[in-house]
Design a protein around this motif. Structure first.
Motif, mmCIF file in Angstrom:
data_model
loop_
_atom_site.group_PDB
_atom_site.id
_atom_site.type_symbol
_atom_site.label_atom_id
_atom_site.label_comp_id
_atom_site.label_asym_id
_atom_site.label_seq_id
_atom_site.Cartn_x
_atom_site.Cartn_y
_atom_site.Cartn_z
ATOM 1 N N UNK A 1 0.822 -1.214 0.000
ATOM 2 C CA UNK A 1 0.000 0.000 0.000
ATOM 3 C C UNK A 1 0.849 1.254 0.000
ATOM 4 N N UNK A 2 1.963 1.244 0.750
ATOM 5 C CA UNK A 2 2.852 2.400 0.765
ATOM 6 C C UNK A 2 3.441 2.658 -0.624
ATOM 7 N N UNK A 3 3.798 1.587 -1.326
ATOM 8 C CA UNK A 3 4.345 1.736 -2.674
ATOM 9 C C UNK A 3 3.287 2.274 -3.630
ATOM 10 N N UNK A 4 2.053 1.762 -3.501
ATOM 11 C CA UNK A 4 0.963 2.258 -4.344
ATOM 12 C C UNK A 4 0.694 3.730 -4.065
ATOM 13 N N UNK A 5 0.710 4.095 -2.788
ATOM 14 C CA UNK A 5 0.465 5.487 -2.414
ATOM 15 C C UNK A 5 1.591 6.396 -2.896
ATOM 16 N N UNK A 6 2.823 5.886 -2.836
ATOM 17 C CA UNK A 6 3.962 6.681 -3.296
ATOM 18 C C UNK A 6 3.864 6.957 -4.789
#
Length: 244
Positions: free
Chosen positions: A86-91
């Protein structure tokens, strides 16, 4: 009288009609407890295979304490991997401009909103005439696509106010831009399948041009859009006549 644009995510009778005909998509389902449990179960099955492959003790041979410890470790691992994803998607998402709705412009805003949209931004401009059925239908489709693809800039303008003396027979028209360069001109309802145009067809055209990203299997939308035919046109006409 022209029907005002509506938020396709609202629960209204009109939006229900459009969803049934495939003109706008179904509302996105919410992530439920069952979905999260399915993730945990999937991870557990993966662990079983890894244990068997590594020659370690099978779960059915473990004590309750060992099972509790394994469960805690795996739940933590699932949550850790999910958080990382999720952090990668948000980034990645945060690094791109967001639009998410159709922007109305006139000739004065043309250069700023389209030619100066920014590096790496695709712009889809819809020219329309308010009292044309094909234009109203394409407006609803474009509104839905703007919601689905927020990194693409969707813009619309009444043709006459944007390009004086623009021929009615050319409407609706869609101009596709990328970084101040026009990539495609789609002129007239026949470019989108006629007055009974389908959402999936417009989406496919834009995807092939590169104006919207490939988001995988859109079979749900496609099957619903197939149902939109003469009945959809009649329903839309009847709804508009009720307003008069």
């Amino acid at each position: 009288r022209t029907r005002p644009m509506q938020d396709p995510n609202e629960d209204t009778e009109w939006n229900d009609i459009l969803r049934k005909k495939g003109i706008i998509p179904d509302k996105a389902p919410e992530v439920s407890e069952e979905d999260l449990q399915a993730l945990v179960d999937e991870a557990a099955q993966k662990v079983l295979k890894e244990l068997a492959a590594g020659g370690q003790k099978a779960m059915e041979d473990m004590s309750l304490e060992e099972l509790d410890e394994l469960e805690d470790d795996e739940e933590e691992k699932v949550l850790r991997e999910y958080r990382k994803k999720r952090l990668e998607e948000m980034r990645q998402s945060a690094s791109k401009p967001k639009f998410g709705q159709v922007i109305n412009i006139t000739a004065k805003e043309y250069k700023q909103e389209i030619n100066q949209a920014g590096a790496g931004v695709w712009v889809v401009l819809l020219l329309y005439k308010p009292d044309m059925l094909a234009c109203r239908r394409l407006q609803q489709i474009v509104q839905a696509l703007a919601q689905k693809y927020p990194t693409t800039k969707f813009v619309q303008s009444v043709a006459e106010s944007c390009i004086p003396n623009y021929p009615d027979q050319n409407l609706p028209s869609v101009f596709v831009y990328f970084e101040d360069t026009i990539k495609q001109q789609l002129v007239g309802a026949q470019s989108f399948g006629g007055e009974q145009m389908l959402l999936k067809d417009v989406e496919t055209i834009l995807r092939k041009l590169g104006a919207v990203p490939d988001k995988g299997d859109d079979s749900t939308w496609s099957s619903q859009a197939q149902a939109a035919g003469p009945a959809a046109k009649a329903k839309e006409s009847d709804s508009d006549s009720d307003d008069d």
